[in-house]
Design an enzyme around this catalytic site. Sequence first.
Site, mmCIF file in Angstrom:
data_model
loop_
_atom_site.group_PDB
_atom_site.id
_atom_site.type_symbol
_atom_site.label_atom_id
_atom_site.label_comp_id
_atom_site.label_asym_id
_atom_site.label_seq_id
_atom_site.Cartn_x
_atom_site.Cartn_y
_atom_site.Cartn_z
ATOM 1 C CG ASP A 1 -21.417 -40.821 -16.030
ATOM 2 O OD1 ASP A 1 -21.729 -42.015 -16.091
ATOM 3 O OD2 ASP A 1 -21.870 -40.027 -15.184
ATOM 4 C CE LYS B 1 -20.177 -44.344 -14.348
ATOM 5 N NZ LYS B 1 -21.439 -44.878 -13.740
#
Length: 259
Positions: free
Chosen positions: A143, A14
């Site tokens: 995350d 990401k």
Amino acid sequence: MKPTKTVTKKAYAKVNIFLKIAGKRDSYHELVSRFVRVKNLYDTISIVPGNEKNAFNLEGDFGCELEKNTIYKAFVELRKYCPKIDAFFRVYTVKVEKNIPEFAGLGGGSSDAAAFLLIANDLFDLYYPKDKLARIGAKIGADVPFFIYEYDSANVTGIGEIVEEFKEEALEFEVITPKIECNTGKIFSTFREQFYKEISEAQSKNLLSMNSTDVLQTMSIEQANDLYESAAYNEPTLKEFAKEGWFFSGSGSSFFKVK
Ligand SMILES: C[C@](O)(CO)[C@H](O)COP(=O)(O)OP(=O)(O)OC[C@H]1O[C@@H](n2ccc(N)nc2=O)[C@H](O)[C@@H]1O
Ligand SMILES: Nc1ncnc2c1ncn2[C@@H]1O[C@H](COP(=O)(O)OP(=O)(O)OP(=O)(O)O)[C@@H](O)[C@H]1O
């Protein structure tokens, strides 16, 4: 339990289009951030039959010992809810093809942990809803919840546990990862001690409603990521990579630009 076959899943990287700090929560920091998956950069996680160790067996090119691996931590956490996985992972092996660089601000460890939980949810017919898996994952890394929901683009707030899909055109990125090890905890603590600031409610609302491409056209690298200054303070050579059109992901060391 499913029949004896290999199961494989991609664990995408990401980038943080923007990463703004909204407050403190104990030793953590509340974020206002847009996470977008990088579809051409991923680890591959496979569960394959066979295991000579008669214990959890993880094969892959990692920079840490088993006990510190986020995939192992996910196994240990999930076993609390589903003890039967212990016997399964004595006769199966977890094989990982690592492509996401470590200490890169790309969520590599978190993405791997999420992929493991998603595979296990299906493999053992647990039928846990995403928010239950995200709660389990949040214990492994900030995350992980983002990767559990499997959105391409999402607004992430809280300390990473609030994940809301953001619908926008699919984005492709060019990512470079300078060989500079950026320690997430250290960069957050430098930010807290030397560069601390909080985004206002109004600016947060505005940012979270903007398309990612519009954000990148109106913000500088410093404005888009509150951690950039503290990362560059710790590792001044990072500044050499801050070229026009390039932005900083997470706590670094990766820079990205929209293709
Ligand atoms: C910087 C980001 O990558 C943005 O995507 C994340 O917020 C960090 O996620 P992460 O690497 O999974 O972080 P963790 O491994 O959970 O935490 C590493 C350290 O970063 C700091 N940390 C992390 C997340 C957060 N919201 N506030 C923090 O202050 C804490 O000191 C923590 O001990
Ligand atoms: N499965 C894994 N993949 C990559 N790193 C892992 C994994 N498990 C544990 N680690 C350890 O976690 C640390 C870096 O993790 P990771 O790569 O997720 O952080 P990052 O690149 O800083 O990403 P972010 O800051 O966006 O979370 C290193 O110490 C690494 O050895």
